[in-house]
Design a protein around this motif. Structure first.
Motif, mmCIF file in Angstrom:
data_model
loop_
_atom_site.group_PDB
_atom_site.id
_atom_site.type_symbol
_atom_site.label_atom_id
_atom_site.label_comp_id
_atom_site.label_asym_id
_atom_site.label_seq_id
_atom_site.Cartn_x
_atom_site.Cartn_y
_atom_site.Cartn_z
ATOM 1 N N GLN A 285 0.834 -1.192 0.000
ATOM 2 C CA GLN A 285 0.000 0.000 0.000
ATOM 3 C C GLN A 285 0.870 1.243 0.000
ATOM 4 O O GLN A 285 2.048 1.203 0.356
ATOM 5 N N VAL A 286 0.253 2.360 -0.396
ATOM 6 C CA VAL A 286 0.940 3.644 -0.413
ATOM 7 C C VAL A 286 0.164 4.607 0.476
ATOM 8 O O VAL A 286 -1.055 4.744 0.346
ATOM 9 N N GLN A 287 0.889 5.252 1.365
ATOM 10 C CA GLN A 287 0.280 6.235 2.254
ATOM 11 C C GLN A 287 0.796 7.625 1.914
ATOM 12 O O GLN A 287 1.941 7.793 1.498
ATOM 13 N N VAL A 288 -0.079 8.613 2.082
ATOM 14 C CA VAL A 288 0.324 10.008 1.922
ATOM 15 C C VAL A 288 -0.100 10.762 3.170
ATOM 16 O O VAL A 288 -1.195 10.549 3.692
ATOM 17 N N VAL A 289 0.782 11.635 3.630
ATOM 18 C CA VAL A 289 0.536 12.399 4.849
ATOM 19 C C VAL A 289 0.812 13.870 4.573
ATOM 20 O O VAL A 289 1.910 14.228 4.120
ATOM 21 N N GLU A 290 -0.188 14.705 4.868
ATOM 22 C CA GLU A 290 -0.049 16.144 4.684
ATOM 23 C C GLU A 290 0.429 16.797 5.986
ATOM 24 O O GLU A 290 0.157 16.297 7.082
ATOM 25 N N SER A 291 1.063 17.934 5.833
ATOM 26 C CA SER A 291 1.431 18.753 6.981
ATOM 27 C C SER A 291 1.542 20.198 6.526
ATOM 28 O O SER A 291 1.629 20.481 5.329
ATOM 29 N N GLY A 292 1.517 21.104 7.501
ATOM 30 C CA GLY A 292 1.764 22.504 7.198
ATOM 31 C C GLY A 292 0.561 23.413 7.228
ATOM 32 O O GLY A 292 0.698 24.623 7.019
ATOM 33 N N GLY A 293 -0.611 22.872 7.493
ATOM 34 C CA GLY A 293 -1.776 23.735 7.568
ATOM 35 C C GLY A 293 -1.752 24.606 8.812
ATOM 36 O O GLY A 293 -0.879 24.471 9.666
ATOM 37 N N GLY A 294 -2.728 25.504 8.901
ATOM 38 C CA GLY A 294 -2.802 26.360 10.066
ATOM 39 C C GLY A 294 -3.678 27.561 9.835
ATOM 40 O O GLY A 294 -4.432 27.626 8.861
ATOM 41 N N LEU A 295 -3.549 28.517 10.747
ATOM 42 C CA LEU A 295 -4.321 29.754 10.698
ATOM 43 C C LEU A 295 -3.403 30.889 10.271
ATOM 44 O O LEU A 295 -2.305 31.053 10.831
ATOM 45 N N VAL A 296 -3.850 31.672 9.309
ATOM 46 C CA VAL A 296 -3.049 32.773 8.807
ATOM 47 C C VAL A 296 -3.982 33.930 8.447
ATOM 48 O O VAL A 296 -5.143 33.712 8.105
ATOM 49 N N SER B 30 4.702 7.365 1.052
ATOM 50 C CA SER B 30 5.564 6.281 1.507
ATOM 51 C C SER B 30 4.862 4.937 1.289
ATOM 52 O O SER B 30 3.662 4.884 1.061
ATOM 53 N N GLY B 31 5.641 3.875 1.394
ATOM 54 C CA GLY B 31 5.077 2.540 1.233
ATOM 55 C C GLY B 31 5.613 1.858 -0.010
ATOM 56 O O GLY B 31 6.734 2.074 -0.426
ATOM 57 N N SER B 32 4.771 1.060 -0.625
ATOM 58 C CA SER B 32 5.172 0.251 -1.783
ATOM 59 C C SER B 32 5.083 1.068 -3.068
ATOM 60 O O SER B 32 4.238 0.838 -3.924
ATOM 61 N N SER C 101 3.739 -1.758 -8.520
ATOM 62 C CA SER C 101 4.548 -2.734 -9.232
ATOM 63 C C SER C 101 4.211 -2.546 -10.708
ATOM 64 O O SER C 101 3.502 -1.608 -11.068
ATOM 65 N N MET C 102 4.685 -3.395 -11.561
ATOM 66 C CA MET C 102 4.420 -3.246 -12.989
ATOM 67 C C MET C 102 2.939 -3.408 -13.316
ATOM 68 O O MET C 102 2.488 -2.992 -14.366
ATOM 69 N N TRP C 103 2.170 -4.035 -12.397
ATOM 70 C CA TRP C 103 0.787 -4.295 -12.713
ATOM 71 C C TRP C 103 -0.205 -3.816 -11.656
ATOM 72 O O TRP C 103 -1.393 -3.993 -11.792
ATOM 73 N N ALA C 104 0.267 -3.244 -10.582
ATOM 74 C CA ALA C 104 -0.612 -2.818 -9.498
ATOM 75 C C ALA C 104 -0.598 -1.301 -9.358
ATOM 76 O O ALA C 104 0.440 -0.721 -9.034
ATOM 77 N N LYS C 105 -1.758 -0.686 -9.566
ATOM 78 C CA LYS C 105 -1.869 0.761 -9.455
ATOM 79 C C LYS C 105 -2.283 1.158 -8.042
ATOM 80 O O LYS C 105 -2.815 0.351 -7.278
ATOM 81 N N TYR C 106 -2.071 2.397 -7.695
ATOM 82 C CA TYR C 106 -2.584 2.958 -6.463
ATOM 83 C C TYR C 106 -3.095 4.361 -6.718
ATOM 84 O O TYR C 106 -2.678 5.050 -7.653
#
Length: 120
Positions: free
Chosen positions: A1-12, A25-27, A102-107
């Motif tokens: 699996q592939v994970q994505v993590v956001e950061s940097g939000g806030g109040l401005v 990150s991940g495969s 991989s060559m045949w597995a999408k995410y």
């Protein structure tokens, strides 16, 4: 699996700047495209900016000239530099990444979102 993590939000304050980051990150065999989307209360999720593997970018008309998307391929990380922020930019910002495990597995992976609030 592939994970994505956001950061940097806030109040401005209006006119200010924020920089969002998204780390994948991940495969990961290949990342074909990464993008930022946002969803404001009561509205549908919309594309903010997108970058593909060759470096081509596209932006929503509402952010052109104010936001810049970039990517560090070595780190599998994407950034969104947001300048001249407006109250209407207030939303939860989501990262999306798509490609091959991989060559045949999408995410097609989504992050949990990061809140951006712009006060007037």
């Amino acid at each position: 699996q592939v994970q994505v993590v956001e950061s940097g939000g806030g109040l401005v304050q209006a006119g200010g700047s924020l920089r969002l980051s998204c780390a994948a990150s991940g495969s990961i065999f290949r990342i074909d495209a990464m993008g930022w989307y946002r969803q404001a209360p009561g509205k549908q999720r919309e594309l903010v900016a997108r970058i593909v593997s060759g470096g081509r970018t596209n932006y929503a008309d509402s952010v052109k000239g104010r936001f810049t998307i970039s990517r560090d391929n070595a780190k599998n990380t994407m950034y969104l530099q947001m300048n001249s922020l407006k109250p209407e930019d207030t939303a939860v910002y989501y990262c999306n990444a798509g490609g091959l495990m991989s060559m045949w597995a999408k995410y097609d992976s989504w992050g949990q979102g990061t809140q951006v609030t712009v006060s007037s």
